[in-house]
Write a protein that holds these residues in place. Structure first.
Motif, PDB file in Angstrom:
ATOM      1  N   ALA A   7       8.796  54.950  10.861  1.00 56.14           N
ATOM      2  CA  ALA A   7      10.092  56.084  11.485  1.00 56.14           C
ATOM      3  C   ALA A   7      11.123  55.083  10.275  1.00 56.14           C
ATOM      4  O   ALA A   7      12.292  55.592   9.120  1.00 56.14           O
ATOM      5  N   ALA A   8      11.436  53.757  10.174  1.00 55.13           N
ATOM      6  CA  ALA A   8      12.301  53.460   9.504  1.00 55.13           C
ATOM      7  C   ALA A   8      12.049  53.718   7.825  1.00 55.13           C
ATOM      8  O   ALA A   8      12.360  54.110   6.782  1.00 55.13           O
ATOM      9  N   THR A   9      10.395  53.740   7.128  1.00 53.29           N
ATOM     10  CA  THR A   9       9.953  53.520   6.183  1.00 53.29           C
ATOM     11  C   THR A   9      10.376  55.413   5.766  1.00 53.29           C
ATOM     12  O   THR A   9      10.784  55.382   4.809  1.00 53.29           O
ATOM     13  N   ALA A  10      10.493  55.768   6.544  1.00 53.83           N
ATOM     14  CA  ALA A  10      10.125  57.396   6.639  1.00 53.83           C
ATOM     15  C   ALA A  10      11.825  58.075   5.964  1.00 53.83           C
ATOM     16  O   ALA A  10      11.959  58.673   4.777  1.00 53.83           O
ATOM     17  N   ALA A  11      12.559  57.536   6.699  1.00 58.98           N
ATOM     18  CA  ALA A  11      14.095  57.324   6.841  1.00 58.98           C
ATOM     19  C   ALA A  11      14.759  56.990   5.342  1.00 58.98           C
ATOM     20  O   ALA A  11      15.577  57.220   5.075  1.00 58.98           O
ATOM     21  N   THR A  12      14.164  56.046   4.549  1.00 55.06           N
ATOM     22  CA  THR A  12      14.209  55.472   3.256  1.00 55.06           C
ATOM     23  C   THR A  12      13.320  55.705   2.020  1.00 55.06           C
ATOM     24  O   THR A  12      13.740  55.658   1.300  1.00 55.06           O
ATOM     25  N   ALA A  13      12.429  56.692   2.718  1.00 57.64           N
ATOM     26  CA  ALA A  13      11.349  57.215   1.550  1.00 57.64           C
ATOM     27  C   ALA A  13      12.326  57.961   0.521  1.00 57.64           C
ATOM     28  O   ALA A  13      12.821  58.154   0.850  1.00 57.64           O
ATOM     29  N   PRO A  14      11.969  57.825  -0.954  1.00 53.49           N
ATOM     30  CA  PRO A  14      12.351  58.921  -1.724  1.00 53.49           C
ATOM     31  C   PRO A  14      11.940  59.726  -1.846  1.00 53.49           C
ATOM     32  O   PRO A  14      10.445  59.728  -1.629  1.00 53.49           O
ATOM     33  N   HIS A  15      12.529  60.491  -2.622  1.00 52.60           N
ATOM     34  CA  HIS A  15      11.934  62.252  -2.335  1.00 52.60           C
ATOM     35  C   HIS A  15      11.363  62.762  -3.972  1.00 52.60           C
ATOM     36  O   HIS A  15      12.127  61.374  -5.088  1.00 52.60           O
ATOM     37  N   GLU A  16      11.484  63.400  -4.334  1.00 53.41           N
ATOM     38  CA  GLU A  16      10.979  64.096  -5.598  1.00 53.41           C
ATOM     39  C   GLU A  16      12.156  64.240  -6.891  1.00 53.41           C
ATOM     40  O   GLU A  16      13.298  64.153  -7.673  1.00 53.41           O
ATOM     41  N   ALA A  17      13.748  64.369  -5.457  1.00 58.49           N
ATOM     42  CA  ALA A  17      15.127  64.967  -6.144  1.00 58.49           C
ATOM     43  C   ALA A  17      15.651  63.737  -6.709  1.00 58.49           C
ATOM     44  O   ALA A  17      16.268  63.554  -7.258  1.00 58.49           O
ATOM     45  N   ASN A  18      14.838  62.624  -6.449  1.00 57.66           N
ATOM     46  CA  ASN A  18      15.273  60.765  -6.777  1.00 57.66           C
ATOM     47  C   ASN A  18      14.670  60.839  -7.760  1.00 57.66           C
ATOM     48  O   ASN A  18      14.877  60.127  -8.652  1.00 57.66           O
ATOM     49  N   ALA A  19      14.000  61.787  -8.610  1.00 59.88           N
ATOM     50  CA  ALA A  19      13.137  61.466 -10.533  1.00 59.88           C
ATOM     51  C   ALA A  19      14.165  61.166 -11.232  1.00 59.88           C
ATOM     52  O   ALA A  19      15.336  62.117 -11.545  1.00 59.88           O
ATOM     53  N   HIS A  20      14.118  60.063 -12.365  1.00 65.32           N
ATOM     54  CA  HIS A  20      15.447  59.994 -12.929  1.00 65.32           C
ATOM     55  C   HIS A  20      14.109  60.025 -14.508  1.00 65.32           C
ATOM     56  O   HIS A  20      12.885  59.233 -14.576  1.00 65.32           O
ATOM     57  N   ALA A  21      15.185  60.190 -15.412  1.00 63.62           N
ATOM     58  CA  ALA A  21      15.082  60.139 -17.367  1.00 63.62           C
ATOM     59  C   ALA A  21      13.813  59.499 -17.126  1.00 63.62           C
ATOM     60  O   ALA A  21      12.451  58.542 -17.514  1.00 63.62           O
ATOM     61  N   ASN A  22      15.203  57.579 -16.799  1.00 61.26           N
ATOM     62  CA  ASN A  22      14.739  56.296 -16.834  1.00 61.26           C
ATOM     63  C   ASN A  22      15.434  55.324 -16.324  1.00 61.26           C
ATOM     64  O   ASN A  22      16.164  56.001 -15.227  1.00 61.26           O
ATOM     65  N   GLN A  23      14.905  54.202 -16.258  1.00 60.06           N
ATOM     66  CA  GLN A  23      15.585  53.297 -15.234  1.00 60.06           C
ATOM     67  C   GLN A  23      16.991  52.818 -15.567  1.00 60.06           C
ATOM     68  O   GLN A  23      17.504  52.821 -14.014  1.00 60.06           O
ATOM     69  N   PHE A  24      17.962  52.633 -16.375  1.00 61.68           N
ATOM     70  CA  PHE A  24      19.485  53.080 -15.722  1.00 61.68           C
ATOM     71  C   PHE A  24      19.849  54.260 -15.318  1.00 61.68           C
ATOM     72  O   PHE A  24      21.347  53.955 -14.998  1.00 61.68           O
ATOM     73  N   ALA A  25      19.028  55.646 -15.289  1.00 60.02           N
ATOM     74  CA  ALA A  25      19.403  56.189 -14.251  1.00 60.02           C
ATOM     75  C   ALA A  25      20.105  56.342 -12.767  1.00 60.02           C
ATOM     76  O   ALA A  25      20.539  56.723 -11.655  1.00 60.02           O
ATOM     77  N   LEU A  26      18.886  55.361 -12.509  1.00 60.33           N
ATOM     78  CA  LEU A  26      19.703  54.411 -10.960  1.00 60.33           C
ATOM     79  C   LEU A  26      20.617  54.066 -10.637  1.00 60.33           C
ATOM     80  O   LEU A  26      21.103  53.605  -9.873  1.00 60.33           O
ATOM     81  N   LEU A  27      20.927  53.408 -11.767  1.00 64.09           N
ATOM     82  CA  LEU A  27      22.642  53.481 -11.661  1.00 64.09           C
ATOM     83  C   LEU A  27      23.759  54.353 -10.935  1.00 64.09           C
ATOM     84  O   LEU A  27      24.850  54.411 -10.712  1.00 64.09           O
ATOM     85  N   LYS A  28      23.315  55.148 -11.111  1.00 58.99           N
ATOM     86  CA  LYS A  28      23.892  57.150 -10.498  1.00 58.99           C
ATOM     87  C   LYS A  28      24.238  57.406  -9.662  1.00 58.99           C
ATOM     88  O   LYS A  28      24.658  58.085  -8.463  1.00 58.99           O
ATOM     89  N   GLN A  29      22.890  56.520  -8.393  1.00 62.35           N
ATOM     90  CA  GLN A  29      22.644  56.762  -7.112  1.00 62.35           C
ATOM     91  C   GLN A  29      22.583  55.139  -6.568  1.00 62.35           C
ATOM     92  O   GLN A  29      22.774  54.519  -6.321  1.00 62.35           O
ATOM     93  N   ARG A  30      23.378  55.760  -5.242  1.00 65.05           N
ATOM     94  CA  ARG A  30      24.130  55.170  -3.950  1.00 65.05           C
ATOM     95  C   ARG A  30      22.572  55.021  -3.294  1.00 65.05           C
ATOM     96  O   ARG A  30      23.234  53.516  -3.549  1.00 65.05           O
ATOM     97  N   ARG A  31      21.900  54.892  -3.535  1.00 64.42           N
ATOM     98  CA  ARG A  31      20.211  53.835  -3.025  1.00 64.42           C
ATOM     99  C   ARG A  31      20.707  53.026  -4.107  1.00 64.42           C
ATOM    100  O   ARG A  31      20.132  51.774  -2.976  1.00 64.42           O
ATOM    101  N   PHE A  32      20.387  52.571  -5.092  1.00 62.13           N
ATOM    102  CA  PHE A  32      20.557  51.402  -6.015  1.00 62.13           C
ATOM    103  C   PHE A  32      21.979  50.799  -6.526  1.00 62.13           C
ATOM    104  O   PHE A  32      21.547  49.656  -6.831  1.00 62.13           O
ATOM    105  N   ALA A  33      22.641  52.347  -6.918  1.00 60.31           N
ATOM    106  CA  ALA A  33      24.056  51.311  -7.599  1.00 60.31           C
ATOM    107  C   ALA A  33      24.292  49.911  -6.892  1.00 60.31           C
ATOM    108  O   ALA A  33      25.084  49.144  -6.894  1.00 60.31           O
TER     109      ALA A  33
END
Length: 652
Positions: A7-33
């Motif tokens: 359940a814990a894994t499913a609750a935080t598992a990333p989805h296709e909507a999180n796909a990004h062009a490169n690693q710098f795009a992660l800085l715009k996402q709340r799960r990472f920034a």
């Protein structure tokens, strides 16, 4: 019933909507920034505090019980001691509790420690500051398992390399800024100590503020009963890590990297003062160069790995670390003694540019070395035990770093110069790396595959997202050349076991590589019935273990470049697997434009059909490709249908 861990894994598992062009795009996402900036502030504060204290002892205080040459080693050893004592407990706490709550607790602790350190700086009390070094080590001990267990909980497998690269880059930029700021602020006349005190407290407050925005990361093993005995739990964690031998040996590889890096980082103030004859600003410049190199190397990992966990970069990193560590000895051993130089005079001498280039390249290759190893451990560790595996890594890191302090101190005491210590470390790195790669051939195999797909061919992959990142699967591909298996290795984020014609094992060099890769030799049933059956038994064992199995259903390398009829071996594998309750999907693949290259067959004058003749007949960096199709359910597998799918991929 869903387990709490699932359940814990499913609750935080990333989805296709999180796909990004490169690693710098992660800085715009709340799960990472917010997590990234929390880590950034903590690393900056650690290093501002430690480096300011080291410079203060080296240049400003006269302590009979701590000579300047030993200050960096002593402070470094005291900082990492808590990793050895408390990592096992930290790993348990991280698996048991919500990681976001753990992060906020650790940042609250940092504020309290920095308030005490501020008083130590203002009163120039070295004993209080040494106590704070230990407490900041405890702070980092608690944060370490959270940091590396959080990422695989919120990033998918194809984001891990980029995410780890960003964190490594951010960490070393923070180290750079923290150490430069520490060195510069503590050197301010009259107000230096007070300024450092204020900066440390402010950074702790900023880190706590940003941590408030980190989203929840539920516990992966909330039912865990904490064992508060650090010694028995440390031993248990090491045994737990040893259960996955590739992961455990990767932990050893990372720990060696920290041994290597600790030697250089601890010696920079003395190296700048005694060898390069520079002042505090020169010591800071060395750290700038080193940190920028690590950051660049870490960011390059995603680009060089095609956004997968590419451990083939690890041997490349090890080679570069040794080459430039050894050259650093030759660049610095004969510098003439001069008066202490400022920054402008130092950079004005050409000999010093070679020193800085060696440091930059050494650290760049260290980034290439470390990021894929961290991503591999995160990817292959069991989620419910991941933080404890990371804790085991921190324990090993502490042991290796303490060992580096002891060995470097012993060498200094024996009369070795700092450049000679760098030479010793570079040579030792080559020996240790070779030993690790022989113990874990997967690193070496992936390095060869990476080199081949980047420097012999221009290798382009389409549809690699169809290769499963977990679970058993059968890969079927056309057979064009003697290196088909190596190219498939380069395309897959996971190890592949191959079923291959027994005759290919007789080819020099390639045969050794395929045996190293534990490829499964198969002979025609009429020629050797026992070997034929043994090959299928071993293939079933691969699927039983949940691994990837690859087969070339044509049965031999094509002699005319055309796709040959598929034989029934793939059906035998699927039927045997299904009889044991295993339902492996079948992934069709097609290697394109490889026919006519050096490793494929060619018809010579006189009609002889041979391979590996006329090495440059296609020129350098010829373009080849791999097209990967959608998975075929095992119930739909038929040799003729698979052949049609591969034929369609060839025509795409």
């Amino acid at each position: 019933m869903t387990t709490p861990a699932a359940a814990a894994t499913a609750a935080t598992a990333p989805h296709e909507a999180n796909a990004h062009a490169n690693q710098f795009a992660l800085l715009k996402q709340r799960r990472f920034a917010p997590f990234f900036w929390t880590q950034f502030a903590g690393a900056a504060n650690d290093n501002l505090f430690k480096f300011a204290f080291t410079v203060m002892v080296t240049y400003q205080l006269q302590l009979s019980w701590m000579p300047p040459a030993m200050a960096g080693l002593a402070i470094g050893a005291l900082f990492i001691l808590p990793f050895l004592l408390f990592s096992a407990t930290a790993g348990q706490l991280t698996d048991k509790f919500d990681k976001t709550k753990m992060i906020r607790f650790v940042k609250n602790l940092e504020i309290a420690i920095m308030l005490l350190a501020a008083w130590g700086f203002v009163t120039a009390d070295a004993v209080v500051l040494l106590g704070c070094v230990f407490l900041m080590g405890l702070h980092s001990t608690l944060f370490g398992p959270v940091k590396f267990a959080y990422l695989p909980q919120v990033l998918d497998a194809r984001e891990l390399t980029g995410g780890n690269g960003m964190v490594e880059m951010g960490t070393f930029v923070a180290i750079l800024l923290g150490q430069v700021a520490g060195g510069l602020l503590v050197a301010l006349p009259q107000v230096g100590h007070a300024t450092v005190a204020v900066a440390c407290v402010l950074l702790a407050l900023v880190g706590r503020g940003v941590a408030q925005a980190i989203p929840r990361a539920p516990a992966t093993d909330p039912g865990l009963v904490i064992n508060w005995n650090p010694f028995s739990e440390t031993w248990r964690n090491l045994k737990l890590a040893h259960g996955n031998i590739v992961v455990f040996r990767s932990l050893l590889g990372i720990s060696w990297m920290w041994f290597f890096g600790a030697v250089f980082l601890s010696q920079f103030p003395s190296f700048a003062k005694e060898v390069l004859h520079g002042d505090e600003q020169v010591a800071s410049l060395l750290l700038v160069v080193f940190s920028v190199g690590i950051g660049v190397g870490s960011l390059l990992c995603e680009t060089l790995s095609r956004r997968q966990v590419e451990i083939g970069l690890v041997p490349l990193g090890a080679i570069g670390m040794s080459v430039f560590a050894i050259d650093l000895y030759f660049a610095s051993r004969a510098l003439p003694p001069v008066a202490v130089m400022g920054l402008g005079a130092f950079v004005g001498q050409a000999a010093h540019w070679r020193v800085m280039a060696d440091l930059a390249l050494l650290s760049l290759f260290a980034g290439l070395y470390s990021v894929p190893m961290y991503a591999l451990i995160q990817l292959r560790s069991q989620p419910t035990h991941r933080a404890r595996i990371i804790a085991a890594n921190n324990i090993l890191n502490a042991l290796f770093m303490i060992g580096s302090s002891v060995i470097a101190g012993a060498l200094l005491g024996a009369g070795f110069t700092i450049p000679q210590i760098f030479l010793f470390t570079g040579i030792a790195n080559a020996v240790v790396a070779f030993y690790i790669f022989m113990l874990v051939p997967e690193y070496l195999l992936r390095f060869i595959a990476w080199m081949l797909s980047h420097f012999v061919y221009r290798f382009e992959i389409k549809g690699d997202e169809h290769i499963p990142t977990e679970g058993a699967a059968v890969l079927v591909c056309n057979h064009v050349s003697f290196i088909d298996a190596i190219l498939l290795m380069a395309a897959s984020p996971r190890p592949i076991r191959f079923i291959m014609d027994h005759r290919i094992f007789k080819v020099p060099v390639l045969g050794w590589l395929f045996r190293l890769a534990k490829a499964i030799p198969i002979a025609p049933q009429k020629e050797d019935p026992a070997a034929y059956e043994a090959a299928f038994a071993r293939a079933l064992g691969v699927l039983r273990e949940g691994d990837l199995l690859a087969i070339f259903p044509e049965g031999a390398i094509t002699r005319d470049g055309q796709l040959q009829p598929f034989k029934g071996g793939v059906m035998k594998i699927i039927e045997s697997a299904r009889a044991e309750g295993i339902e492996p999907p079948v992934i069709p693949m097609a290697l394109t434009n490889l026919w006519g290259s050096y490793f494929s067959r060619i018809e010579l004058r006189g009609g002889e059909n041979v391979a590996m003749a006329k090495p440059f007949r296609r020129g350098f960096f010829s373009r080849v490709g791999l097209h990967v199709g959608h998975a075929v359910p095992p119930v739909e597998v038929r040799p003729e249908a698979l052949q049609q799918r591969v034929s369609g991929l060839l025509a795409a």
